[in-house]
Design an enzyme around this catalytic site. Structure first.
Site, mmCIF file in Angstrom:
data_model
loop_
_atom_site.group_PDB
_atom_site.id
_atom_site.type_symbol
_atom_site.label_atom_id
_atom_site.label_comp_id
_atom_site.label_asym_id
_atom_site.label_seq_id
_atom_site.Cartn_x
_atom_site.Cartn_y
_atom_site.Cartn_z
ATOM 1 N N ARG A 75 0.865 -1.190 0.000
ATOM 2 C CA ARG A 75 0.000 0.000 0.000
ATOM 3 C C ARG A 75 0.896 1.233 0.000
ATOM 4 O O ARG A 75 1.653 1.453 0.945
ATOM 5 C CB ARG A 75 -0.894 0.007 1.242
ATOM 6 C CG ARG A 75 -1.671 1.300 1.371
ATOM 7 C CD ARG A 75 -2.596 1.343 2.578
ATOM 8 N NE ARG A 75 -3.241 2.636 2.598
ATOM 9 C CZ ARG A 75 -3.199 3.506 3.609
ATOM 10 N NH1 ARG A 75 -2.587 3.203 4.727
ATOM 11 N NH2 ARG A 75 -3.785 4.686 3.509
ATOM 12 N N GLU A 164 -7.588 8.782 6.075
ATOM 13 C CA GLU A 164 -7.851 9.445 7.344
ATOM 14 C C GLU A 164 -8.436 10.858 7.247
ATOM 15 O O GLU A 164 -7.783 11.853 7.604
ATOM 16 C CB GLU A 164 -6.569 9.485 8.186
ATOM 17 C CG GLU A 164 -5.959 8.118 8.426
ATOM 18 C CD GLU A 164 -4.823 8.133 9.453
ATOM 19 O OE1 GLU A 164 -4.355 9.225 9.819
ATOM 20 O OE2 GLU A 164 -4.425 7.051 9.909
HETATM 21 C C1 FCB Z 1 -1.297 7.693 10.480
HETATM 22 C C2 FCB Z 1 -0.866 8.148 9.111
HETATM 23 C C3 FCB Z 1 0.471 7.631 8.679
HETATM 24 C C4 FCB Z 1 1.460 7.568 9.809
HETATM 25 C C5 FCB Z 1 0.861 6.894 11.008
HETATM 26 C C6 FCB Z 1 1.806 6.757 12.174
HETATM 27 O O1 FCB Z 1 -2.165 8.613 11.029
HETATM 28 O O2 FCB Z 1 -1.811 7.745 8.153
HETATM 29 O O3 FCB Z 1 0.916 8.410 7.600
HETATM 30 O O4 FCB Z 1 1.924 8.840 10.086
HETATM 31 O O5 FCB Z 1 -0.278 7.574 11.423
#
Ligand code: FCB
Length: 456
Positions: A75, A164
């Site tokens: 991914r 996210e």
């Molecule tokens: C998530 C992010 C990723 C990384 C992890 C630790 O929130 O998607 O890019 O920073 O945390």
């Protein structure tokens, strides 16, 4: 035998800005993270993504590492400003070619590409025109999704629209911890909405370009535990779950924005009235487009204590964090992952679930023997895979697991100080050293199960 299903998709995850470097190579445009990192005081170690893991030049070596690990899927995210340097309009063929070569290299190595379109690196030109609070950014995203899937869709079948939306909206526009660093709550909900609308609009576009496409979105979810059984702590959980999880899950699965959370936002002064004026007719149906899977990023749970009453008036705490915390200060608590997966499956029925990120930050570096004995990561990995398998046993259609991350990398506002990789990166030499956790992961993947001992 603690075995995973035969077709379980074992993978590793990264994102473009965190590993690629080469931020001005081959016509790449500026992103909000370039601008943000160049602003004094925003990144704790004063660093930026200009070089990062130099993956843009070293991707062949990184694909070899994945082949060695034996993972079935990778991914990664595409940098929008490589593809469309000013966000929309003319496609930059050289930028798109980078991903095309990477995809070919992966397929030759027998690794299936799993592409995230948006992992936070918005073209700065779009931010200058208003960024995500502006609805035009949603239509620009759909153009970008179209260009990317048109080019790669003959080889890439699995697509994630956004990574996210909670972080993008709240950290980017609400508390200013992430790019573009705004602190303006009125922008947060419009941003979240435009992300969701653009997801809903991009899904059919990707499907039209990609035969047998599997399209979904990735959410970071934070299961809430009340610190005590008091009504106040339960209420704190309801609020946390509402703004963090349900604000995104409910509209994606056809329920619209949760009314109780709208009320919370009004109470907190984040909304003036229950009318969400950024919502246009038809949007909620667009957002609720059926998808092929849900991606979940899970790191920790949240133990909620009410701040509405004095501590002395609240019931004594009965839930305490486990003593183990990572370098992010996140509690290590794997059972919450099982409960989260089970809850999503029964409550929303999203179909197949993928853990698209799970991992931990520990700074462990090479020892006297030159090896990286990251015992705490080994333990984290084991307990969270145990929790994943438990969910499968309970009937959850968990279809894959992507460890965050393949490499130590640029951890956003923390710069290079937090190391999440299963492979250590020496940033002076760009040498990669697989940590013990990588050796364990390789063995687990090979066995497709958890009954694996790590050779000393
Ligand atoms: C998530 C992010 C990723 C990384 C992890 C630790 O929130 O998607 O890019 O920073 O945390």
């Amino acid at each position: 035998m603690r075995q995973f299903p035969n077709d379980f998709l074992w993978g590793v995850a990264t994102s473009a800005y965190q590993i690629e470097g080469a931020t001005s190579a081959d016509g790449r445009g500026e992103s909000i993270w370039d601008r943000f990192a160049a602003t004094p005081g925003k990144i704790s170690d004063g660093s930026d993504g200009k070089v990062a893991c130099d993956h843009y030049h070293r991707w062949r070596e990184d694909v070899e590492l994945m082949r060695w690990l034996g993972v079935k899927s990778y991914r990664f995210s595409m940098a929008w400003p490589r593809v469309l340097p000013t966000g929309r309009g003319k496609v930059n063929a050289a930028g798109l070619d980078f991903y095309s070569r990477l995809v070919d290299g992966l397929l030759e190595a027998g690794i299936e590409p799993f592409v995230t379109l948006y992992h936070w690196d918005l073209p700065q030109a779009l931010q200058d025109q208003g960024g995500w609070p502006s609805r035009d950014t949603a239509s620009a995203f759909v153009e970008y999704a179209d260009a990317a899937s048109r080019k790669l869709g003959d080889r890439v079948k699995r697509w994630i629209t956004h990574n996210e939306p909670w972080c993008i909206s709240v950290l980017g526009y609400g508390n200013g911890e992430h790019a573009p660093g705004h602190k303006n709550w009125s922008e947060v909900l419009a941003t979240a909405h435009h992300l969701l609308v653009s997801h809903g609009q991009a899904v059919p576009v990707i499907r039209a370009n990609v035969k047998n496409a599997q399209v979904g979105i990735t959410l970071n979810l934070s299961p809430a535990w009340p610190a005590s059984p008091s009504a106040e702590d339960e209420e704190a959980c309801r609020r946390h779950d509402g703004s963090f999880n349900r604000w995104f899950l409910d509209p994606l699965y056809g329920r619209g924005y949760p009314k109780d959370v709208v009320e919370d936002y009004i109470q907190d002064g984040h909304l003036a009235s229950p009318t969400l004026d950024f919502v246009r007719e038809g949007d909620m149906a667009t957002i609720a487009v059926p998808t092929d899977f849900l991606g979940i990023n899970y790191y920790s749970r949240a133990i909620m204590r009410s701040d509405r009453i004095p501590e002395s008036q609240n019931a004594p705490r009965t839930v305490h964090p486990e003593p183990e915390r990572t370098d992010m200060d996140w509690e290590v608590y794997a059972p919450a992952l099982t409960r989260l997966l089970q809850h999503l499956h029964t409550h929303y029925q999203p179909g197949p679930l993928y853990i698209t990120e799970n991992g931990c930050a520990y700074a462990t570096g090479p020892g006297a023997d030159g090896k990286v004995h990251d015992d705490k990561r080994v333990a984290y990995l084991r307990s969270h895979l145990e929790a994943s398998l438990e969910a499968i046993r309970q009937g959850v259609p968990l279809a894959g697991y992507f460890a965050w991350s393949l490499l130590d990398n640029f951890e956003w506002a923390f710069g290079y100080q937090k190391r999440f990789g299963m492979v250590y990166v020496d940033y002076d030499t760009q040498r990669r050293i697989p940590k013990d956790s990588a050796h364990l992961y390789k063995a687990l993947v090979e066995k497709n199960g958890l009954d694996v001992e790590l050779a000393a």
